[in-house]
Design a protein around this motif. Sequence first.
Motif, mmCIF file in Angstrom:
data_model
loop_
_atom_site.group_PDB
_atom_site.id
_atom_site.type_symbol
_atom_site.label_atom_id
_atom_site.label_comp_id
_atom_site.label_asym_id
_atom_site.label_seq_id
_atom_site.Cartn_x
_atom_site.Cartn_y
_atom_site.Cartn_z
ATOM 1 N N UNK A 246 -47.317 135.826 73.760
ATOM 2 C CA UNK A 246 -46.137 136.672 73.881
ATOM 3 C C UNK A 246 -46.216 137.512 75.144
ATOM 4 N N UNK A 247 -45.076 138.060 75.500
ATOM 5 C CA UNK A 247 -44.966 138.994 76.622
ATOM 6 C C UNK A 247 -44.212 140.210 76.109
ATOM 7 N N UNK A 248 -44.882 141.335 76.076
ATOM 8 C CA UNK A 248 -44.296 142.575 75.563
ATOM 9 C C UNK A 248 -43.704 142.385 74.165
ATOM 10 N N UNK A 249 -44.489 141.709 73.338
ATOM 11 C CA UNK A 249 -44.168 141.447 71.932
ATOM 12 C C UNK A 249 -42.998 140.487 71.733
ATOM 13 N N UNK A 250 -42.575 139.806 72.804
ATOM 14 C CA UNK A 250 -41.539 138.773 72.696
ATOM 15 C C UNK A 250 -42.233 137.418 72.787
ATOM 16 N N UNK A 251 -41.958 136.528 71.834
ATOM 17 C CA UNK A 251 -42.660 135.235 71.824
ATOM 18 C C UNK A 251 -42.316 134.383 73.040
ATOM 19 N N UNK A 252 -43.330 133.683 73.523
ATOM 20 C CA UNK A 252 -43.155 132.750 74.632
ATOM 21 C C UNK A 252 -43.212 131.333 74.074
ATOM 22 N N UNK A 253 -42.334 130.471 74.572
ATOM 23 C CA UNK A 253 -42.289 129.082 74.138
ATOM 24 C C UNK A 253 -42.990 128.238 75.190
ATOM 25 N N UNK A 254 -44.142 127.651 74.810
ATOM 26 C CA UNK A 254 -44.958 126.926 75.776
ATOM 27 C C UNK A 254 -45.647 125.744 75.122
ATOM 28 N N UNK A 255 -46.072 124.813 75.961
ATOM 29 C CA UNK A 255 -46.802 123.639 75.497
ATOM 30 C C UNK A 255 -47.909 123.297 76.466
ATOM 31 N N UNK A 256 -48.786 122.418 76.038
ATOM 32 C CA UNK A 256 -49.938 122.036 76.854
ATOM 33 C C UNK A 256 -50.104 120.521 76.837
ATOM 34 N N UNK A 257 -50.592 119.993 77.954
ATOM 35 C CA UNK A 257 -50.875 118.570 78.059
ATOM 36 C C UNK A 257 -52.054 118.389 79.004
ATOM 37 N N UNK A 258 -52.725 117.261 78.879
ATOM 38 C CA UNK A 258 -53.803 116.924 79.811
ATOM 39 C C UNK A 258 -53.404 115.630 80.501
ATOM 40 N N UNK A 259 -53.400 115.669 81.826
ATOM 41 C CA UNK A 259 -53.007 114.510 82.625
ATOM 42 C C UNK A 259 -54.234 113.867 83.260
ATOM 43 N N UNK A 260 -54.273 112.566 83.237
ATOM 44 C CA UNK A 260 -55.289 111.777 83.927
ATOM 45 C C UNK A 260 -56.723 112.212 83.619
ATOM 46 N N UNK A 261 -56.948 112.758 82.445
ATOM 47 C CA UNK A 261 -58.272 113.190 81.992
ATOM 48 C C UNK A 261 -58.906 114.279 82.857
ATOM 49 N N UNK A 262 -58.145 114.883 83.748
ATOM 50 C CA UNK A 262 -58.664 115.912 84.646
ATOM 51 C C UNK A 262 -57.843 117.200 84.634
ATOM 52 N N UNK A 263 -56.530 117.084 84.461
ATOM 53 C CA UNK A 263 -55.633 118.199 84.725
ATOM 54 C C UNK A 263 -55.016 118.769 83.450
ATOM 55 N N UNK A 264 -55.298 120.030 83.202
ATOM 56 C CA UNK A 264 -54.720 120.740 82.062
ATOM 57 C C UNK A 264 -53.441 121.396 82.569
ATOM 58 N N UNK A 265 -52.335 121.099 81.921
ATOM 59 C CA UNK A 265 -51.045 121.643 82.342
ATOM 60 C C UNK A 265 -50.453 122.450 81.192
ATOM 61 N N UNK A 266 -50.118 123.689 81.485
ATOM 62 C CA UNK A 266 -49.450 124.549 80.511
ATOM 63 C C UNK A 266 -48.059 124.831 81.050
ATOM 64 N N UNK A 267 -47.057 124.556 80.245
ATOM 65 C CA UNK A 267 -45.667 124.757 80.657
ATOM 66 C C UNK A 267 -45.034 125.843 79.792
ATOM 67 N N UNK A 268 -44.275 126.709 80.440
ATOM 68 C CA UNK A 268 -43.592 127.820 79.769
ATOM 69 C C UNK A 268 -42.096 127.715 80.000
#
Length: 154
Positions: free
Chosen positions: A43-65
């Motif tokens: 969250x940001x200032x008690x407001x929920x954030x909508x995000x997801x995570x993925x791993x690309x090519x076994x090397x790269x962790x990507x977090x999207x908001x």
Amino acid sequence: MLADFHTLPEGSRIWLYAAENALSKVQQTYILKVISEELNGWNAHKKPLTAGVSILENHFIVIALDENKNGASGCSIDTLQNTIQKIEKELSIPLMNRLNVFCEIEEEIVCVPSFKLGSIAKADTPFSDLTILTKRDIDTYLKPISEGWVAHLV
């Protein structure tokens, strides 16, 4: 709030973290679990954030908001960084070394320290541009070194 990474809007803000060596399935499972737990209550200032995570090519962790609802704050970004640091410590792997360049050499992802890039790669060598800012940029993050911020290093 945790969301499916693939359903988040293309304009979603992203953070990329890179592992020097390919992540094992066990490491990937652990990383996805820890980050997903964090994103579920992120969250940001008690407001929920909508995000997801993925791993690309076994090397790269990507977090999207999805910033269409609520944007990240300094504190929420710090929380995310702390989670990445926890993962680094638990798995004994560096994920935040921005002095590394990830090149594709002979169809393999190779982590190259930036100061060695000129002796290993050429201007047309593909590299993963980890400075991209939105989910839509993932489609074009692999580009020739000559087209990226590392061009002056070769």
